[in-house]
Design a protein around this motif. Structure first.
Motif, PDB file in Angstrom:
ATOM      1  N   GLN A  64      -1.864  12.438   3.292  1.00  0.00           N
ATOM      2  CA  GLN A  64      -2.987  11.943   4.117  1.00  0.00           C
ATOM      3  C   GLN A  64      -2.962  10.430   4.238  1.00  0.00           C
ATOM      4  O   GLN A  64      -3.441   9.867   5.229  1.00  0.00           O
ATOM      5  CB  GLN A  64      -4.334  12.433   3.557  1.00  0.00           C
ATOM      6  CG  GLN A  64      -4.846  11.701   2.327  1.00  0.00           C
ATOM      7  CD  GLN A  64      -4.031  12.001   1.087  1.00  0.00           C
ATOM      8  OE1 GLN A  64      -3.390  13.027   1.004  1.00  0.00           O
ATOM      9  NE2 GLN A  64      -4.050  11.092   0.120  1.00  0.00           N
ATOM     10  N   ASP A  65      -2.393   9.740   3.225  1.00  0.00           N
ATOM     11  CA  ASP A  65      -2.260   8.286   3.359  1.00  0.00           C
ATOM     12  C   ASP A  65      -0.953   8.008   4.089  1.00  0.00           C
ATOM     13  O   ASP A  65       0.126   8.055   3.495  1.00  0.00           O
ATOM     14  CB  ASP A  65      -2.271   7.598   1.997  1.00  0.00           C
ATOM     15  CG  ASP A  65      -2.254   6.079   2.163  1.00  0.00           C
ATOM     16  OD1 ASP A  65      -2.139   5.607   3.319  1.00  0.00           O
ATOM     17  OD2 ASP A  65      -2.346   5.371   1.149  1.00  0.00           O
ATOM     18  N   GLY A 144      -0.949   3.361   0.117  1.00  0.00           N
ATOM     19  CA  GLY A 144      -1.638   2.391  -0.731  1.00  0.00           C
ATOM     20  C   GLY A 144      -1.448   2.644  -2.222  1.00  0.00           C
ATOM     21  O   GLY A 144      -1.373   1.705  -3.010  1.00  0.00           O
ATOM     22  N   GLY A 145      -1.381   3.922  -2.625  1.00  0.00           N
ATOM     23  CA  GLY A 145      -1.243   4.216  -4.054  1.00  0.00           C
ATOM     24  C   GLY A 145       0.017   3.625  -4.634  1.00  0.00           C
ATOM     25  O   GLY A 145       0.006   2.995  -5.706  1.00  0.00           O
ATOM     26  N   CYS A 146       1.139   3.809  -3.920  1.00  0.00           N
ATOM     27  CA  CYS A 146       2.391   3.251  -4.443  1.00  0.00           C
ATOM     28  C   CYS A 146       2.461   1.745  -4.182  1.00  0.00           C
ATOM     29  O   CYS A 146       3.025   0.998  -4.990  1.00  0.00           O
ATOM     30  CB  CYS A 146       3.597   3.992  -3.888  1.00  0.00           C
ATOM     31  SG  CYS A 146       3.665   4.076  -2.108  1.00  0.00           S
ATOM     32  N   GLY A 187       1.518   5.930  -8.757  1.00  0.00           N
ATOM     33  CA  GLY A 187       2.193   5.789  -7.455  1.00  0.00           C
ATOM     34  C   GLY A 187       2.816   7.096  -7.008  1.00  0.00           C
ATOM     35  O   GLY A 187       3.757   7.103  -6.206  1.00  0.00           O
ATOM     36  N   ARG A 279       8.670   8.150   3.145  1.00  0.00           N
ATOM     37  CA  ARG A 279       8.814   8.418   4.579  1.00  0.00           C
ATOM     38  C   ARG A 279       9.538   7.256   5.257  1.00  0.00           C
ATOM     39  O   ARG A 279       8.982   6.186   5.425  1.00  0.00           O
ATOM     40  CB  ARG A 279       7.416   8.636   5.177  1.00  0.00           C
ATOM     41  CG  ARG A 279       6.796   9.948   4.738  1.00  0.00           C
ATOM     42  CD  ARG A 279       5.300   9.887   4.697  1.00  0.00           C
ATOM     43  NE  ARG A 279       4.821   9.054   3.611  1.00  0.00           N
ATOM     44  CZ  ARG A 279       3.551   8.759   3.387  1.00  0.00           C
ATOM     45  NH1 ARG A 279       2.622   9.223   4.188  1.00  0.00           N
ATOM     46  NH2 ARG A 279       3.206   7.992   2.358  1.00  0.00           N
ATOM     47  N   LYS A 420      -6.063  11.501  -8.544  1.00  0.00           N
ATOM     48  CA  LYS A 420      -4.690  11.506  -9.078  1.00  0.00           C
ATOM     49  C   LYS A 420      -4.406  10.204  -9.811  1.00  0.00           C
ATOM     50  O   LYS A 420      -5.029   9.178  -9.535  1.00  0.00           O
ATOM     51  CB  LYS A 420      -3.669  11.756  -7.969  1.00  0.00           C
ATOM     52  CG  LYS A 420      -3.679  10.729  -6.856  1.00  0.00           C
ATOM     53  CD  LYS A 420      -2.439   9.917  -6.786  1.00  0.00           C
ATOM     54  CE  LYS A 420      -2.405   9.077  -5.525  1.00  0.00           C
ATOM     55  NZ  LYS A 420      -1.565   7.905  -5.634  1.00  0.00           N
ATOM     56  N   GLY A 444      -0.284  13.295  -2.774  1.00  0.00           N
ATOM     57  CA  GLY A 444       0.579  13.414  -1.599  1.00  0.00           C
ATOM     58  C   GLY A 444       0.641  14.807  -1.013  1.00  0.00           C
ATOM     59  O   GLY A 444       1.158  14.977   0.093  1.00  0.00           O
TER      60      GLY A 444
HETATM   61  S1  SF4 Z   1       2.174  10.389  -2.010  1.00  0.00           S
HETATM   62 FE1  SF4 Z   1       0.669   9.329  -3.280  1.00  0.00          FE
HETATM   63  S2  SF4 Z   1       1.289   7.176  -3.372  1.00  0.00           S
HETATM   64 FE2  SF4 Z   1       2.397   8.180  -1.681  1.00  0.00          FE
HETATM   65  S3  SF4 Z   1       1.170   7.707   0.074  1.00  0.00           S
HETATM   66 FE3  SF4 Z   1       0.520   9.699  -0.657  1.00  0.00          FE
HETATM   67  S4  SF4 Z   1      -1.193   9.321  -2.068  1.00  0.00           S
HETATM   68 FE4  SF4 Z   1      -0.155   7.367  -1.699  1.00  0.00          FE
END
Ligand code: SF4
Length: 507
Positions: A64-65, A144-146, A187, A279, A420, A444
């Motif tokens: 989704q991110d 953003g998480g990573c 991440g 990605r 997470k 993810g």
């Molecule tokens: S897999 Fe995790 S770190 Fe990567 S974009 Fe999605 S939520 Fe963020």
């Protein structure tokens, strides 16, 4: 101008957001084969693999991110880059409108979401000229998480568990291992790191991110850096941080190192951490039409699935030990849960992330949260007529809510937090005090979890933008693992300590 350019860029964005490149797929298949099924790490990787296949087959966002779109464009001498920049920006807005990108561009002063991924600095587009006749566009979508787990070191430095890191490749090695250890599952491990040795603070980070455009099986042309990449892969995986920080055999799927000259006074090591949802794709375009002439990193054919369709259709790989819960949840039900339990949530779940948490510190919630479930999630949503539909809905990184979470649990009686990467000591104490648990969902796995959502019943605080609003979701058998319980136990703390001990042996 180039009649097919716009649609080619929309196609590039769509493919990048929905279908992982073959080298990342191969690395994830290897991770899946390496981890024992039935373990937390094995279950997490199975969900990730299901999610990868689901995203590719429905052309939905893998996560989704959908991250910060970063384009690297090479054009023949004399091409109109001003026009191309405008076309790329319009293609980003169109891909957002089609639900392939989440609206992710937020005014840093007002907090307002532009709604179309356009704004000062977004998307990132770098142009270069080359002597070739065609146009090359590479794209990376890094969430953003990573991004928050990126790290930059100024050597010499003292590092936890590793001691002094000097201005040498040995010092660089320590920095990379330290960064992987520090990231834990935040991440969305297993991840990959792009590294720059040298440069200044800004060029170092840029070059580190550029390393992520190399394929995972690419061999470094500099034998000293190739050797270091191999060492890091072997040693980082010995840390056993594992998928999602659950402990396991695969913590890192790639390490790519570049170097730039530096000032004599500076020695930076910059590390760009990317998640398993790595990605990255690219295209070559015909310079007279803008049509795609070939793909980079992949061919035009559809990707082969990672799993057989029956495994994907079977959904969450159950062991029979799962515990079913639905809101409102009692204190007794919560205190019966222990770290490691797998829970299947059904019924009402409310989403809430950064803006909602900040809001709840100053205002009463718009809904009754007593006994309820709060999901750290910023979904991708679409509107069909007057009904909302969630098209991607994995968890976001929870540690950002650490300053607020314990207080929110206590004030409003929330029993379950889903997110997470885990949370810190303040939240752990708050869980025990208020009788609540933290559940780690698989970061993810946006398509997988979207399929657990039966309906969007309502939405509050939509003025914060769709990722930050409070969505009222009706879910069924939403699986997540208790990683912090009401008895003061935390899997995240345990894995960090255990991997820290291993790190100390790699001095
Ligand atoms: S897999 Fe995790 S770190 Fe990567 S974009 Fe999605 S939520 Fe963020």
């Amino acid at each position: 101008m180039l009649p097919a350019f716009f649609e080619s860029v929309v196609e590039l964005i769509t493919r990048t957001s929905t279908d992982l490149p073959p080298d990342v797929r191969a690395a994830m298949a290897e991770a899946l084969a390496t981890e024992e099924s039935g373990t937390r790490a094995g279950q997490a990787l199975t969900i990730i693999a299901q999610n990868i296949d689901q995203a590719a087959s429905c052309e939905g966002p893998i996560c989704q991110d959908t991250g910060m779109p970063t384009f690297e464009v090479k054009t023949p001498v004399g091409a109109n880059q001003i026009w191309m920049r405008q076309q790329i920006r319009e293609a980003v807005a169109e891909a957002t409108r089609r639900g392939k990108l989440r609206p992710n561009s937020v005014d840093s002063i007002t907090g307002e979401n532009s709604g179309n991924n356009l704004g000062p600095g977004t998307p990132i587009i770098h142009f270069d000229q080359w002597e070739e006749p065609g146009i090359e566009i590479k794209l990376i979508l890094k969430g953003g998480g990573c991004e928050n787990t990126n790290a930059q070191y100024a050597l010499p430095a003292e590092l936890d568990h590793l001691g002094r890191a000097d201005r040498s490749l040995e010092g660089v090695r320590k920095c990379i291992l330290h960064a992987v250890w520090k990231a834990q599952g935040k991440g969305c491990s297993p991840g990959a790191v792009g590294v720059c040795v040298g440069g200044d603070r800004t060029s170092g980070y840029t070059h580190a991110k550029e390393q992520l455009f190399r394929t995972l099986d690419d061999r470094n042309g500099d034998p000293r850096l190739a050797k270091l990449e191999d060492e890091i892969m072997e040693e980082a995986n010995r840390l056993s941080v594992g998928p999602m920080g659950f402990k396991g055999r695969t913590s890192l799927i790639g390490c790519k190192i570049g170097a730039m000259n530096r000032l004599p006074a500076s020695f930076f090591v910059s590390i760009a951490y990317d998640c398993w949802a790595f990605r990255r794709l690219g295209v070559h375009l015909d310079a007279s039409t803008g049509a795609i002439s070939s793909w980079l990193y992949r061919d035009a054919a559809p990707s082969a699935p990672l799993l057989d369709p029956a495994t994907v259709a079977a959904g969450f790989p159950r062991t029979g030990r799962e515990i079913a819960l639905s809101a409102p949840i009692s204190d007794e039900q919560i205190r019966a849960l222990k770290v490691g339990d797998v829970v299947l949530i059904s019924g009402r779940v409310f989403t809430g992330r950064d803006a909602v948490h900040a809001h709840l510190m100053k205002h009463e919630p718009p809904v009754d949260l007593r006994g309820g479930v709060l999901y750290h999630c910023g979904p991708v949503v679409a509107k069909d007529g007057d009904r909302w539909r969630v098209t991607a809905a994995g968890p976001t990184t929870s540690i950002r809510e650490e300053p607020y979470q314990a207080e929110i649990l206590k004030r409003y009686g929330v029993r379950v937090v889903i997110g997470k990467g885990g949370m810190g000591a303040k939240t752990l104490a708050g869980l025990a005090e208020s009788g609540a648990v933290y559940l780690n969902a698989i970061g993810g796995a946006a398509q997988f979890y979207a399929r657990c959502i039966e309906r969007v019943d309502d939405v509050s605080l939509l003025e914060f933008g769709t990722p930050e609003a409070m969505w009222h979701l009706d879910v069924r058998d939403f699986p997540a693992i208790v990683t912090m319980d009401a008895h003061g136990e935390s899997l995240h703390k345990d894995v960090e300590e255990a991997s820290g001990q291993v790190l100390a042996t790699l001095k």
